[in-house]
Design a protein around this motif. Sequence first.
Motif, PDB file in Angstrom:
ATOM      1  N   THR A  26       0.830  -1.216   0.000  1.00  0.00           N
ATOM      2  CA  THR A  26       0.000   0.000   0.000  1.00  0.00           C
ATOM      3  C   THR A  26       0.857   1.256   0.000  1.00  0.00           C
ATOM      4  O   THR A  26       0.561   2.237  -0.698  1.00  0.00           O
ATOM      5  N   MET A  27       1.939   1.235   0.763  1.00  0.00           N
ATOM      6  CA  MET A  27       2.847   2.391   0.796  1.00  0.00           C
ATOM      7  C   MET A  27       3.525   2.602  -0.557  1.00  0.00           C
ATOM      8  O   MET A  27       3.652   3.735  -1.035  1.00  0.00           O
ATOM      9  N   GLU A  28       3.949   1.501  -1.182  1.00  0.00           N
ATOM     10  CA  GLU A  28       4.572   1.612  -2.505  1.00  0.00           C
ATOM     11  C   GLU A  28       3.573   2.157  -3.527  1.00  0.00           C
ATOM     12  O   GLU A  28       3.915   2.963  -4.392  1.00  0.00           O
ATOM     13  N   HIS A  29       2.339   1.708  -3.377  1.00  0.00           N
ATOM     14  CA  HIS A  29       1.295   2.102  -4.327  1.00  0.00           C
ATOM     15  C   HIS A  29       0.852   3.548  -4.125  1.00  0.00           C
ATOM     16  O   HIS A  29       0.844   4.353  -5.075  1.00  0.00           O
ATOM     17  N   ARG A  30       0.494   3.891  -2.893  1.00  0.00           N
ATOM     18  CA  ARG A  30      -0.099   5.202  -2.620  1.00  0.00           C
ATOM     19  C   ARG A  30       0.932   6.305  -2.375  1.00  0.00           C
ATOM     20  O   ARG A  30       0.729   7.439  -2.810  1.00  0.00           O
ATOM     21  N   LEU A  31       1.992   5.990  -1.651  1.00  0.00           N
ATOM     22  CA  LEU A  31       2.974   7.023  -1.306  1.00  0.00           C
ATOM     23  C   LEU A  31       4.071   7.168  -2.359  1.00  0.00           C
ATOM     24  O   LEU A  31       4.404   8.273  -2.765  1.00  0.00           O
ATOM     25  N   SER A  32       4.617   6.023  -2.782  1.00  0.00           N
ATOM     26  CA  SER A  32       5.687   6.068  -3.784  1.00  0.00           C
ATOM     27  C   SER A  32       5.161   6.143  -5.210  1.00  0.00           C
ATOM     28  O   SER A  32       5.944   6.342  -6.148  1.00  0.00           O
ATOM     29  N   LYS A  33       3.840   5.945  -5.378  1.00  0.00           N
ATOM     30  CA  LYS A  33       3.213   5.968  -6.712  1.00  0.00           C
ATOM     31  C   LYS A  33       3.843   4.933  -7.645  1.00  0.00           C
ATOM     32  O   LYS A  33       4.066   5.189  -8.827  1.00  0.00           O
ATOM     33  N   LYS A  34       4.105   3.738  -7.087  1.00  0.00           N
ATOM     34  CA  LYS A  34       4.716   2.666  -7.870  1.00  0.00           C
ATOM     35  C   LYS A  34       3.867   1.397  -7.761  1.00  0.00           C
ATOM     36  O   LYS A  34       4.198   0.462  -7.032  1.00  0.00           O
ATOM     37  N   PRO A  35       2.753   1.350  -8.469  1.00  0.00           N
ATOM     38  CA  PRO A  35       1.849   0.190  -8.379  1.00  0.00           C
ATOM     39  C   PRO A  35       2.495  -1.118  -8.830  1.00  0.00           C
ATOM     40  O   PRO A  35       2.156  -2.184  -8.315  1.00  0.00           O
ATOM     41  N   GLN A  36       3.397  -1.047  -9.793  1.00  0.00           N
ATOM     42  CA  GLN A  36       4.078  -2.258 -10.257  1.00  0.00           C
ATOM     43  C   GLN A  36       4.945  -2.856  -9.159  1.00  0.00           C
ATOM     44  O   GLN A  36       5.009  -4.084  -8.991  1.00  0.00           O
ATOM     45  N   VAL A  37       5.606  -1.987  -8.406  1.00  0.00           N
ATOM     46  CA  VAL A  37       6.414  -2.458  -7.268  1.00  0.00           C
ATOM     47  C   VAL A  37       5.498  -3.056  -6.202  1.00  0.00           C
ATOM     48  O   VAL A  37       5.805  -4.089  -5.600  1.00  0.00           O
ATOM     49  N   ALA A  38       4.350  -2.419  -5.989  1.00  0.00           N
ATOM     50  CA  ALA A  38       3.374  -2.922  -5.015  1.00  0.00           C
ATOM     51  C   ALA A  38       2.921  -4.327  -5.390  1.00  0.00           C
ATOM     52  O   ALA A  38       2.790  -5.201  -4.527  1.00  0.00           O
ATOM     53  N   ALA A  39       2.692  -4.547  -6.681  1.00  0.00           N
ATOM     54  CA  ALA A  39       2.268  -5.875  -7.151  1.00  0.00           C
ATOM     55  C   ALA A  39       3.351  -6.908  -6.870  1.00  0.00           C
ATOM     56  O   ALA A  39       3.053  -8.045  -6.484  1.00  0.00           O
ATOM     57  N   ARG A  40       4.617  -6.518  -7.033  1.00  0.00           N
ATOM     58  CA  ARG A  40       5.720  -7.453  -6.764  1.00  0.00           C
ATOM     59  C   ARG A  40       5.813  -7.771  -5.272  1.00  0.00           C
ATOM     60  O   ARG A  40       6.170  -8.891  -4.889  1.00  0.00           O
ATOM     61  N   VAL A  41       5.467  -6.792  -4.435  1.00  0.00           N
ATOM     62  CA  VAL A  41       5.461  -7.026  -2.980  1.00  0.00           C
ATOM     63  C   VAL A  41       4.387  -8.052  -2.621  1.00  0.00           C
ATOM     64  O   VAL A  41       4.628  -8.987  -1.841  1.00  0.00           O
ATOM     65  N   TYR A  42       3.204  -7.894  -3.188  1.00  0.00           N
ATOM     66  CA  TYR A  42       2.130  -8.861  -2.940  1.00  0.00           C
ATOM     67  C   TYR A  42       2.543 -10.262  -3.403  1.00  0.00           C
ATOM     68  O   TYR A  42       2.313 -11.253  -2.694  1.00  0.00           O
ATOM     69  N   GLU A  43       3.153 -10.334  -4.575  1.00  0.00           N
ATOM     70  CA  GLU A  43       3.562 -11.632  -5.107  1.00  0.00           C
ATOM     71  C   GLU A  43       4.665 -12.239  -4.258  1.00  0.00           C
ATOM     72  O   GLU A  43       4.722 -13.460  -4.079  1.00  0.00           O
ATOM     73  N   LEU A  44       5.548 -11.401  -3.724  1.00  0.00           N
ATOM     74  CA  LEU A  44       6.607 -11.881  -2.828  1.00  0.00           C
ATOM     75  C   LEU A  44       5.988 -12.524  -1.588  1.00  0.00           C
ATOM     76  O   LEU A  44       6.453 -13.570  -1.118  1.00  0.00           O
ATOM     77  N   GLY A  45       4.940 -11.898  -1.072  1.00  0.00           N
ATOM     78  CA  GLY A  45       4.242 -12.469   0.085  1.00  0.00           C
ATOM     79  C   GLY A  45       3.687 -13.844  -0.215  1.00  0.00           C
ATOM     80  O   GLY A  45       3.778 -14.762   0.611  1.00  0.00           O
ATOM     81  N   LEU A  46       3.140 -14.027  -1.415  1.00  0.00           N
ATOM     82  CA  LEU A  46       2.593 -15.331  -1.795  1.00  0.00           C
ATOM     83  C   LEU A  46       3.691 -16.372  -1.966  1.00  0.00           C
ATOM     84  O   LEU A  46       3.501 -17.549  -1.637  1.00  0.00           O
ATOM     85  N   ARG A  47       4.837 -15.949  -2.487  1.00  0.00           N
ATOM     86  CA  ARG A  47       5.945 -16.895  -2.667  1.00  0.00           C
ATOM     87  C   ARG A  47       6.547 -17.317  -1.335  1.00  0.00           C
ATOM     88  O   ARG A  47       6.897 -18.485  -1.139  1.00  0.00           O
ATOM     89  N   ASN A  48       6.659 -16.381  -0.420  1.00  0.00           N
ATOM     90  CA  ASN A  48       7.285 -16.680   0.878  1.00  0.00           C
ATOM     91  C   ASN A  48       6.340 -17.346   1.868  1.00  0.00           C
ATOM     92  O   ASN A  48       6.794 -18.039   2.783  1.00  0.00           O
ATOM     93  N   HIS A  49       5.048 -17.108   1.695  1.00  0.00           N
ATOM     94  CA  HIS A  49       4.060 -17.632   2.657  1.00  0.00           C
ATOM     95  C   HIS A  49       2.879 -18.212   1.885  1.00  0.00           C
ATOM     96  O   HIS A  49       1.943 -17.488   1.522  1.00  0.00           O
TER      97      HIS A  49
END
Length: 239
Positions: A26-49
């Motif tokens: 959410t911070m990457e998406h809303r504050l950094s304005k980087k939705p693509q990075v936010a998507a990679r963070v979500y996917e990282l969560g799925l890979r790790n957990h």
Amino acid sequence: EENEDENKLKKQVGFITWHLYAAHATMEHRLSKKPQVAARVYELGLRNHRTFLSNPPYVLHYASLLLELNDEENLRSLLTRAVAACEEEDVSNTDTAALHRRREIQRPLWDMMIKFEAVFSSSSMSDASSDIASTEARRRRALYGPGQEDIILGGDGAPDEDEDRILGTGAQKASLNEQLIRVEGYDISSRIANGLGRMVDVLRVTGAIGNGELDTSSLDFSAAATASLSAAGTASELW
């Protein structure tokens, strides 16, 4: 010995919940304005957990981002993987109370899966009715169990003798369901009522009942995530 204990503590990993990844995204998406990075963070969560995949609030927040990015392919893949993970989890759950609670938490995810099929399948060349029917059958099994087909009286089987007397063969029938029981018999009338109920349920979920508008703006994954959190007894403001 002291050094060994210290090394063990260093190696221990704290208990990480999905909230950390979702907040980071959410911070990457809303504050950094980087939705693509936010998507990679979500996917990282799925890979790790792997358990995050069967956690509806996490999946629905991720889905909301993918919809914003117009990434239909990855959105479909995410929802397909998530409902499959939920089905797998339900099979291994033998606690009736816990299973019921879990199903209510999963309901918004299944509803959004059907709505997604209604919106995107109908706008593509695929067989929308077949996709929706297949998803609806899986949703019903997941939320009500494979053997739950009786919806006439809200019970788990045919009415007993007391219920039969209450309905009364000479009394005025209170509903079409009761008349069906008398005319067609319980088994056939149950199938009719069940089919109609399932059809209405799908129409309600997809938005065909109401304003009748099937568009991407009606795919509110964030609201579905809030509903899932509410079913779990968690306030959405907490994270």
